[in-house]
Design a protein around this motif. Sequence first.
Motif, PDB file in Angstrom:
ATOM      1  N   PRO A 287      30.106  79.891 147.612  1.00 36.31           N
ATOM      2  CA  PRO A 287      31.269  80.092 148.464  1.00 36.31           C
ATOM      3  C   PRO A 287      32.115  81.229 147.886  1.00 36.31           C
ATOM      4  O   PRO A 287      32.334  81.262 146.681  1.00 36.31           O
ATOM      5  CB  PRO A 287      32.016  78.765 148.360  1.00 36.31           C
ATOM      6  CG  PRO A 287      31.650  78.247 147.005  1.00 36.31           C
ATOM      7  CD  PRO A 287      30.304  78.793 146.660  1.00 36.31           C
TER       8      PRO A 287
ATOM      9  N   ASP B  51      31.778  72.524 148.595  1.00 39.77           N
ATOM     10  CA  ASP B  51      31.910  73.882 148.069  1.00 39.77           C
ATOM     11  C   ASP B  51      33.365  74.220 147.756  1.00 39.77           C
ATOM     12  O   ASP B  51      33.675  74.870 146.767  1.00 39.77           O
ATOM     13  CB  ASP B  51      31.341  74.914 149.053  1.00 39.77           C
ATOM     14  CG  ASP B  51      29.822  74.957 148.994  1.00 39.77           C
ATOM     15  OD1 ASP B  51      29.271  74.474 147.984  1.00 39.77           O
ATOM     16  OD2 ASP B  51      29.212  75.449 149.943  1.00 39.77           O
TER      17      ASP B  51
ATOM     18  N   ASP C 254      26.892  84.127 142.255  1.00 37.11           N
ATOM     19  CA  ASP C 254      26.386  82.755 142.231  1.00 37.11           C
ATOM     20  C   ASP C 254      25.149  82.590 141.382  1.00 37.11           C
ATOM     21  O   ASP C 254      24.739  81.487 141.064  1.00 37.11           O
ATOM     22  CB  ASP C 254      26.059  82.307 143.657  1.00 37.11           C
ATOM     23  CG  ASP C 254      27.315  81.881 144.379  1.00 37.11           C
ATOM     24  OD1 ASP C 254      28.362  81.849 143.726  1.00 37.11           O
ATOM     25  OD2 ASP C 254      27.244  81.591 145.573  1.00 37.11           O
TER      26      ASP C 254
ATOM     27  N   VAL D 234      32.622  76.421 155.357  1.00 34.45           N
ATOM     28  CA  VAL D 234      32.399  75.969 153.987  1.00 34.45           C
ATOM     29  C   VAL D 234      32.602  74.467 153.893  1.00 34.45           C
ATOM     30  O   VAL D 234      33.552  73.916 154.444  1.00 34.45           O
ATOM     31  CB  VAL D 234      33.342  76.721 153.026  1.00 34.45           C
ATOM     32  CG1 VAL D 234      33.465  76.015 151.707  1.00 34.45           C
ATOM     33  CG2 VAL D 234      32.829  78.127 152.812  1.00 34.45           C
TER      34      VAL D 234
END
Length: 374
Positions: A70, A15, A277, A11
């Motif tokens: 994420p 993020d 998301d 990540v």
Amino acid sequence: MAYEQLFGGGVSRRDFIKTCVAATAMMGLPFGMASRVAEAAQAPDRPPVIWLHFQECTGCSESLLRANHPTPASLLLEMISLDYHETLMAGSGHQAEKSLHDSIKANQGKYILIVEGAIPTKENGIYCKVGGKTALESLRHAAAGAAAVISVGTCASYGGIQAAPPNPTGAVGVREIVKDKPIINIPGCPPSPYNLLSTVLYYLTFKKLPELDQLGRPKFAYGRRIHEHCERRPHFDAGRFAKAYGHATHAEGYCLYKLGCKGPATYANCSVQRFNDVGVWPVSVGHPCIGCTEPDLLFRTAIADKVQIHEPTPFDSYAPVDLKEKGKGASPVTTGVLGLAAGAALGAGAMLARTLPDADRNDRPQEEHHEPKE
Ligand code: FSX
Ligand code: SF4
Ligand code: F3S
């Protein structure tokens, strides 16, 4: 732990910071606190967590784990030391039991106990057994050494579907059993993964529990009704209601109140901090809110039944009044107040008096009466 090591290095810093900023905003903290939250998320001391499952569908774990990129789960699982979780751990049988008991013994007074699912109490709790022990026994044993308990989901918070009448197993939430520990309820069926993540982040950042409402829910996430922030709210105020599933009024995004939306009586942040998301939540995809964070609504009220609106609350923002002549008329602040007052009076108030529960929209002014084609 540096952010590079979080998520197995997969990540980006961007993020990671984005997730911390989102959690900071959710907690109602000033933007500047995001760095402190990020520091807490990377602290090397990871609190031990024991996660027990009782009567439930495991949707709470699933909603956490199935979140996209994420993932709140990745961040959460890196911030804590998850010593026991029946559906995630590799071990099983006696090996799993041993890790549970070892962790309880080694971390007395220090671990966070997360409970998912209701606890049946009838006939000494025989309706739910794991490893030869009833949920009642396991909960009492694990809670005795915990620093705090988080009830994740509506089942653990208030009993959920298992406790719906006639409640054949005498199912209850954690607060009915554990009386001597701080308990935080994160209801929702399933709850927003962000609410669990933010609660743990709050605890790690401030070393104390967030402020709770009378139902034991963090106020930062459950302090407002979803109706106050709903994108369909202008339709509610204007008297435009979806008539039926699949009807043009439904497809046009009209308010779902008459299809049974419980938003006006449901305290949650789904309309602000959306799921996944892609930014969806039940109402945004055309399903009325079923009040899944409320003990008296979920599985106690039919989906199509309308809730009473006792205290109409105005929408939290209204478009400014369109002044025809520049430089004349009210100031922006005044127009905002006027808009709010007008919205409250003409919208929610008038709707209450005239259209709830079932009046026709034909008495609305023409410009508010746009009828989409069937
Ligand atoms: Fe209950 Fe959680 Fe509903 Fe399911 O396990 S809150 S039934 S989504 O998943 O406890
Ligand atoms: Fe949104 Fe439901 Fe309120 Fe309508 S009743 S504005 S759909 S929360
Ligand atoms: Fe639950 Fe209603 Fe949110 S059903 S997920 S509280 S929109």
